[in-house]
Write a protein that holds these residues in place. Structure first.
Motif, mmCIF file in Angstrom:
data_model
loop_
_atom_site.group_PDB
_atom_site.id
_atom_site.type_symbol
_atom_site.label_atom_id
_atom_site.label_comp_id
_atom_site.label_asym_id
_atom_site.label_seq_id
_atom_site.Cartn_x
_atom_site.Cartn_y
_atom_site.Cartn_z
ATOM 1 N N GLY A 115 0.782 -1.237 0.000
ATOM 2 C CA GLY A 115 0.000 0.000 0.000
ATOM 3 C C GLY A 115 0.804 1.273 0.000
ATOM 4 N N ARG A 116 2.039 1.211 -0.483
ATOM 5 C CA ARG A 116 2.914 2.396 -0.421
ATOM 6 C C ARG A 116 3.018 3.108 -1.764
ATOM 7 N NH1 ARG A 116 5.808 2.514 4.880
ATOM 8 N NH2 ARG A 116 4.465 1.015 5.887
ATOM 9 N N LEU A 117 1.987 3.053 -2.549
ATOM 10 C CA LEU A 117 2.025 3.641 -3.890
ATOM 11 C C LEU A 117 2.447 5.104 -3.868
ATOM 12 C CD1 LEU A 117 1.350 3.635 -6.921
ATOM 13 C CD2 LEU A 117 -1.050 3.921 -6.311
ATOM 14 N N SER A 118 1.828 5.902 -3.005
ATOM 15 C CA SER A 118 2.130 7.346 -3.004
ATOM 16 C C SER A 118 3.545 7.607 -2.515
ATOM 17 C CB SER A 118 1.120 8.100 -2.140
ATOM 18 O OG SER A 118 1.193 7.645 -0.803
ATOM 19 N N HIS A 119 3.935 6.920 -1.447
ATOM 20 C CA HIS A 119 5.264 7.133 -0.864
ATOM 21 C C HIS A 119 6.354 6.695 -1.845
ATOM 22 C CE1 HIS A 119 8.051 7.878 2.328
ATOM 23 N NE2 HIS A 119 8.402 6.607 2.484
ATOM 24 N N SER A 120 6.178 5.530 -2.447
ATOM 25 C CA SER A 120 7.173 5.019 -3.398
ATOM 26 C C SER A 120 7.288 5.936 -4.603
ATOM 27 C CB SER A 120 6.793 3.617 -3.866
ATOM 28 O OG SER A 120 6.794 2.719 -2.788
ATOM 29 N N THR A 121 6.143 6.407 -5.094
ATOM 30 C CA THR A 121 6.161 7.302 -6.256
ATOM 31 C C THR A 121 6.887 8.598 -5.914
ATOM 32 O OG1 THR A 121 4.054 6.376 -6.995
ATOM 33 C CG2 THR A 121 4.702 8.493 -7.938
ATOM 34 N N ALA A 122 6.597 9.131 -4.732
ATOM 35 C CA ALA A 122 7.236 10.388 -4.313
ATOM 36 C C ALA A 122 8.746 10.220 -4.189
ATOM 37 C CB ALA A 122 6.640 10.843 -2.979
ATOM 38 N N LYS A 123 9.175 9.128 -3.574
ATOM 39 C CA LYS A 123 10.620 8.933 -3.368
ATOM 40 C C LYS A 123 11.329 8.596 -4.683
ATOM 41 C CE LYS A 123 11.097 9.662 1.141
ATOM 42 N NZ LYS A 123 11.827 10.848 1.659
ATOM 43 N N SER A 124 10.647 7.883 -5.584
ATOM 44 C CA SER A 124 11.243 7.640 -6.907
ATOM 45 C C SER A 124 11.462 8.953 -7.637
ATOM 46 C CB SER A 124 10.321 6.775 -7.768
ATOM 47 O OG SER A 124 10.132 5.525 -7.195
ATOM 48 N N ALA A 125 10.486 9.840 -7.543
ATOM 49 C CA ALA A 125 10.628 11.144 -8.184
ATOM 50 C C ALA A 125 11.785 11.924 -7.563
ATOM 51 C CB ALA A 125 9.319 11.927 -8.049
ATOM 52 N N LEU A 126 11.919 11.818 -6.246
ATOM 53 C CA LEU A 126 13.037 12.500 -5.567
ATOM 54 C C LEU A 126 14.378 11.952 -6.067
ATOM 55 C CD1 LEU A 126 13.963 14.491 -3.314
ATOM 56 C CD2 LEU A 126 13.899 12.527 -1.739
ATOM 57 N N ASN A 127 14.455 10.634 -6.262
ATOM 58 C CA ASN A 127 15.701 10.040 -6.761
ATOM 59 C C ASN A 127 16.065 10.607 -8.133
ATOM 60 O OD1 ASN A 127 15.559 8.516 -4.457
ATOM 61 N ND2 ASN A 127 15.165 6.560 -5.481
ATOM 62 N N THR A 128 15.053 10.742 -8.985
ATOM 63 C CA THR A 128 15.295 11.288 -10.331
ATOM 64 C C THR A 128 15.690 12.758 -10.250
ATOM 65 O OG1 THR A 128 13.710 9.727 -11.243
ATOM 66 C CG2 THR A 128 14.242 11.636 -12.601
ATOM 67 N N PHE A 129 14.980 13.499 -9.425
ATOM 68 C CA PHE A 129 15.297 14.919 -9.198
ATOM 69 C C PHE A 129 16.771 15.053 -8.786
ATOM 70 C CE2 PHE A 129 15.580 18.472 -6.165
ATOM 71 C CZ PHE A 129 15.027 19.507 -6.893
ATOM 72 N N SER A 130 17.194 14.201 -7.866
ATOM 73 C CA SER A 130 18.561 14.260 -7.339
ATOM 74 C C SER A 130 19.600 14.055 -8.442
ATOM 75 C CB SER A 130 18.707 13.190 -6.246
ATOM 76 O OG SER A 130 20.046 13.072 -5.854
ATOM 77 N N ARG A 131 19.341 13.107 -9.323
ATOM 78 C CA ARG A 131 20.308 12.839 -10.401
ATOM 79 C C ARG A 131 20.406 14.029 -11.356
ATOM 80 N NH1 ARG A 131 17.917 7.849 -10.535
ATOM 81 N NH2 ARG A 131 16.971 8.194 -12.561
ATOM 82 N N HIS A 132 19.276 14.659 -11.626
ATOM 83 C CA HIS A 132 19.311 15.838 -12.506
ATOM 84 C C HIS A 132 20.065 16.989 -11.844
ATOM 85 C CE1 HIS A 132 16.773 14.923 -16.040
ATOM 86 N NE2 HIS A 132 16.319 13.973 -15.235
ATOM 87 N N VAL A 133 19.829 17.180 -10.560
ATOM 88 C CA VAL A 133 20.548 18.253 -9.859
ATOM 89 C C VAL A 133 22.047 17.951 -9.858
ATOM 90 C CG1 VAL A 133 20.812 19.517 -7.681
ATOM 91 C CG2 VAL A 133 18.532 18.826 -8.434
ATOM 92 N N ALA A 134 22.397 16.666 -9.693
ATOM 93 C CA ALA A 134 23.816 16.286 -9.706
ATOM 94 C C ALA A 134 24.463 16.697 -11.029
ATOM 95 C CB ALA A 134 23.966 14.776 -9.487
ATOM 96 N N ALA A 135 23.746 16.453 -12.118
ATOM 97 C CA ALA A 135 24.293 16.786 -13.438
ATOM 98 C C ALA A 135 24.456 18.295 -13.605
ATOM 99 C CB ALA A 135 23.380 16.218 -14.526
ATOM 100 N N GLU A 136 23.476 19.055 -13.123
ATOM 101 C CA GLU A 136 23.539 20.513 -13.266
ATOM 102 C C GLU A 136 24.580 21.142 -12.346
ATOM 103 O OE1 GLU A 136 19.955 22.806 -13.029
ATOM 104 O OE2 GLU A 136 18.774 21.303 -14.107
#
Ligand SMILES: NC(=O)c1ccc[n+]([C@@H]2O[C@H](COP(=O)([O-])OP(=O)(O)OC[C@H]3O[C@@H](n4cnc5c(N)ncnc54)[C@H](OP(=O)(O)O)[C@@H]3O)[C@@H](O)[C@H]2O)c1
Length: 258
Positions: free
Chosen positions: A152-173
């Motif tokens: 039942g962690r759909l919202s939490h998992s989705t939010a943290k997956s998005a954070l992981n992607t956000f982090s990689r983009h910030v790393a590149a910039e």
């Protein structure tokens, strides 16, 4: 402007993983800025512990999801200290609604996802602008829940997956400005946030599904975050570092991390 210590800003630094991280960074000699949203007493108690080991700390109230409050906080730190060298985006902004898709209201789902990202977006934007002048290190506190499906962690998992992607983009910039950006993903950690759901049965289940045979303490995560922002880690950026007591090692992984 005062002090020559490196300055570390920890969002949600008054309790749980953030508090342990603030204490660990204090032990390592940083001037620690402990951000909190409402619990000033908890933040002050952490600051006193840091001062007791000979380091320095201050507490700053700000809702990291509110850009005006973030601006006030960051600009205030910069006016006093001149720089921010380390940012730990940790604040536990929105408690996740649990349940399968069929039972979730769109508002609860999107509040979780947008709250998670707002807590990273505004403070990163503001702090990164300041770090451009002398470099720095950023760590996001994600969750092993981003990797696992079920429970039942759909919202939490989705939010943290998005954070992981956000982090990689910030790393590149941020690389061009001498800023490293990494993500630490805890497994199940005993904090106030999990107190209600970590019944003895649940803890036993989580421990049984981890290679180390236990749930984690905030200090287990704090030491990895502090190590990740150590100057010696200058070659590591865009990394996802799992601190999950070995949950992911077992076939199928856990389905019930926080
Ligand atoms: N505990 C776990 O098992 C676990 C596992 C994986 C990942 N994580 C992640 O680790 C992080 C910390 O979790 P935790 O368990 O340590 O949480 P916690 O014990 O609930 O502490 C949360 C902290 O975040 C602060 N906070 C909440 N909303 C805020 C906002 N809008 N602005 C500023 N500060 C805010 C709180 O401030 P006040 O004290 O002022 O209320 C508090 O200091 C979260 O990102 C969480 O998703 C936790």
């Amino acid at each position: 402007m005062s002090g020559s210590r490196e300055v570390a800003l920890v969002t949600g630094g008054g309790r749980g993983i953030g508090a342990a991280t603030a204490r660990e960074l204090g032990r390592r000699g940083y001037h620690v800025v402990i951000n909190f949203r409402g619990n000033a007493d908890a933040a002050r108690a952490v600051a006193l512990e840091i001062e007791a080991v000979g380091a320095t700390a201050e507490c700053v109230q700000a809702d990291v999801c509110d850009p005006a409050q973030v601006e006030r906080m960051v600009d205030g730190v910069l006016a006093d200290r001149g720089h921010i060298d380390v940012l730990v985006c940790n604040a536990n902004t929105v408690a996740p609604p649990f349940g399968p898709l069929a039972s979730l209201a769109w508002k609860d789902f999107i509040d979780k996802v947008s709250g998670e990202l707002a807590g990273a977006f505004f403070v990163t934007q503001r702090v990164l602008a300041a770090m451009r002048h002398r470099g720095g290190r950023i760590v996001y506190v994600s969750s092993s829940a981003a990797d696992y499906v079920g429970s039942g962690r759909l919202s939490h998992s989705t939010a943290k997956s998005a954070l992981n992607t956000f982090s990689r983009h910030v790393a590149a910039e941020a690389a061009a400005h001498g800023v490293t950006v990494n993500t630490v993903a805890p497994g199940a950690v005993r904090t106030e946030a999990t107190a209600a759901i970590f019944t003895p049965e649940r803890e036993k289940h989580l421990a049984a599904h981890s290679v180390l045979g236990r749930v984690l303490e905030p200090e287990d995560i704090a030491v990895v975050i502090a190590q990740t922002v150590d100057a010696g880690m200058r070659g590591v950026t865009g990394a996802l570092i799992r601190v999950d007591a070995g949950f992911g090692v077992l076939v199928g992984g856990p389905s019930s991390t926080a």
